[in-house]
Scaffold this motif. Structure first.
Motif, short mmCIF file in Angstrom:
data_model
loop_
_atom_site.label_atom_id
_atom_site.label_comp_id
_atom_site.label_asym_id
_atom_site.label_seq_id
_atom_site.Cartn_x
_atom_site.Cartn_y
_atom_site.Cartn_z
N HIS A 98 10.24 5.34 0.18
CA HIS A 98 11.39 5.76 -0.62
C HIS A 98 10.96 5.81 -2.08
N VAL A 99 11.16 6.92 -2.77
CA VAL A 99 10.74 7.07 -4.16
C VAL A 99 11.77 6.42 -5.07
N SER A 100 11.65 5.13 -5.24
CA SER A 100 12.55 4.34 -6.08
C SER A 100 12.09 4.40 -7.54
N ASP A 101 12.88 3.79 -8.42
CA ASP A 101 12.48 3.70 -9.83
C ASP A 101 11.18 2.92 -9.98
N ASP A 102 10.99 1.89 -9.16
CA ASP A 102 9.75 1.11 -9.21
C ASP A 102 8.55 1.97 -8.82
N VAL A 103 8.71 2.81 -7.80
CA VAL A 103 7.63 3.71 -7.38
C VAL A 103 7.32 4.71 -8.49
N LYS A 104 8.35 5.23 -9.13
CA LYS A 104 8.14 6.19 -10.22
C LYS A 104 7.38 5.55 -11.38
N ARG A 105 7.76 4.31 -11.72
CA ARG A 105 7.07 3.65 -12.83
C ARG A 105 5.62 3.37 -12.46
N GLY B 89 0.79 -1.22 0.00
CA GLY B 89 0.00 0.00 0.00
C GLY B 89 0.82 1.27 0.00
N LYS B 90 2.13 1.16 -0.11
CA LYS B 90 3.01 2.33 -0.13
C LYS B 90 3.70 2.38 -1.49
N PHE B 91 3.03 2.97 -2.48
CA PHE B 91 3.51 2.82 -3.85
C PHE B 91 3.44 4.10 -4.68
#
Length: 409
Positions: free
Chosen positions: A309-316, A271-273
């Motif tokens: 944490h705003v990772s590349d996965d979160v950005k996508r 739920g944190k995405f």
């Protein structure tokens, strides 16, 4: 023998307890036929268990097993034997996309009929046009129109945006070349249920923006999914609390549709995405204040989905969720869209986003009819022919029929 007897007793007790738990799915008292719903839920849960065991043993792919089980228990078991009465059925391709066309047999070969383009439900992963034969045939027969059911590509074989693109191509073909097939290109509605409702809403926004064809006159949105930026609207929150497997199921279906990697699916489950920017946009456009207070449970509080944490996965993930082809509710402009029938049901994870979408369409100046079925559940359309079982099925279907009669004149 004593050891065997004790072991058998333990195993039997576990089985009985498990079956009892599955059959006694927590359901509110206001739903119609709650025990029939519990039996249906139990069948699906048994199917899920068998799917996972069979997949683990290497018998077949998980998605293929899900498709077989869903069709057998959820669709084929309730299929009326006389569904083709009064209709002709033709399979063809529109711009390379398979479609099935239903026409009432009362029409003549040279008749040009108003047309309803339909995108079936099934979570972008399950079901097909054949699953919806009885529904489509009934609409064609009762409204005296042609129905074009689109066999769009399913995930994971055809991940986003392939299914959406198929729906656009088939619909544009009807709007541009319908006359070749006895379809009136000036009197076209689009619609769908569940995933199909999502596709219908997204297609109408896309066609409005492209301005390449005359847009459809009307849209029918049946308990559709319209956003993915929050999993904590009131009914989704309640269902997640009662159903421990809900987030896992959501991550699997959406992960298949969007072709997500393992890390991205895990983010959905936690739920944190979302990025902070998406969370802000979500709060503005998916406004829980639009849900009637009478439908919000005591003690409800929306949750924050901002990633740690705003990772590349979160950005996508945030880019996907922000795309109006996936989340029509995240389109800033919902003006100048076709007249809409928005149908929502009470016992439905995505109930609230349907309500919010209907209200935002109305606020944007569109003509909207919203109907809510307070005793019903997601998927009831497929029981449209059996008012002895679920009364809301025929009532929901009647709403669709009357709307199309009025808006495809």
């Amino acid at each position: 023998m004593a050891v065997c007897g004790k072991t058998c007793l333990i195993v039997s007790s576990v089985i009985v307890f498990g079956l009892g738990y599955m059959f006694y799915t927590p359901l509110p008292d206001y739903l119609e036929q709650p025990w029939e719903l519990r039996k249906l839920n139990a069948k699906m849960m048994v199917g899920g268990i068998i799917t996972e065991i069979s997949h683990g043993l290497g018998f077949d792919d998980r998605v293929n097993l899900m498709r077989k089980w869903t069709y057998k228990w959820a669709i084929d078991a309730i299929r009326p034997s006389d569904w083709m009465k009064g209709v002709s059925v033709t399979d063809m391709k529109f711009d390379g996309v398979p479609v099935r066309i239903y026409k009432p047999t009362t029409s003549q070969n040279d008749d040009v009929l108003p047309t309803f383009v339909y995108y079936h439900g099934g979570g972008w992963v399950l079901l097909d046009v054949e699953s919806y034969d009885p529904v489509m045939a009934h609409i064609a027969r009762e409204v005296n129109i042609a129905v074009v059911s689109v066999e769009y590509g399913l995930a994971p074989e055809h991940p986003f945006p392939e299914g959406f693109d198929d729906c656009v191509k088939a619909t544009e073909h009807v709007l541009q070349h319908g006359g070749k097939y006895g379809l009136d290109s000036k009197r076209v509605a689009v619609g769908g249920d569940s995933a199909g409702g999502n596709l219908a809403a997204a297609v109408t926004i896309y066609l409005r923006d492209q301005k390449s064809v005359t847009p459809p006159k009307a849209q029918v949105l049946i308990y559709g999914a319209f956003q993915f930026c929050t999993q904590s609207l009131p009914m989704a929150t309640l269902r997640n609390e009662l159903e421990s497997f809900a987030k896992e199921r959501h991550a699997f279906i959406v992960g298949s549709w969007w072709n997500l990697n393992k890390q991205e699916r895990e983010l959905l489950k936690t739920g944190k995405f979302t990025t902070p920017q998406l969370a802000s946009k979500c709060k503005r456009l998916v406004d829980v204040k639009m849900v009637p207070e009478s439908l919000i449970q005591d003690g409800y509080s929306p949750q924050d989905h901002v990633a740690h944490h705003v990772s590349d996965d979160v950005k996508r993930l945030s880019r996907l969720v922000s795309d109006p082809r996936i989340s029509p509710l995240l389109a800033d402009d919902l003006g100048k869209l076709p007249t809409a029938l928005v149908l929502t049901v009470q016992w439905d994870h995505i109930r609230d986003e349907g309500i919010i979408y209907g209200k935002r369409l109305q606020q944007a100046g569109n003509k909207v009819t919203w109907q809510h079925f307070p005793k019903s559940f997601h998927g009831v359309l497929n029981w449209f022919h059996d008012d002895d079982l679920f009364e809301s099925g025929p009532k929901l279907m009647n709403s669709i029929v009357e709307f199309l009669k009025q808006n495809l004149k």
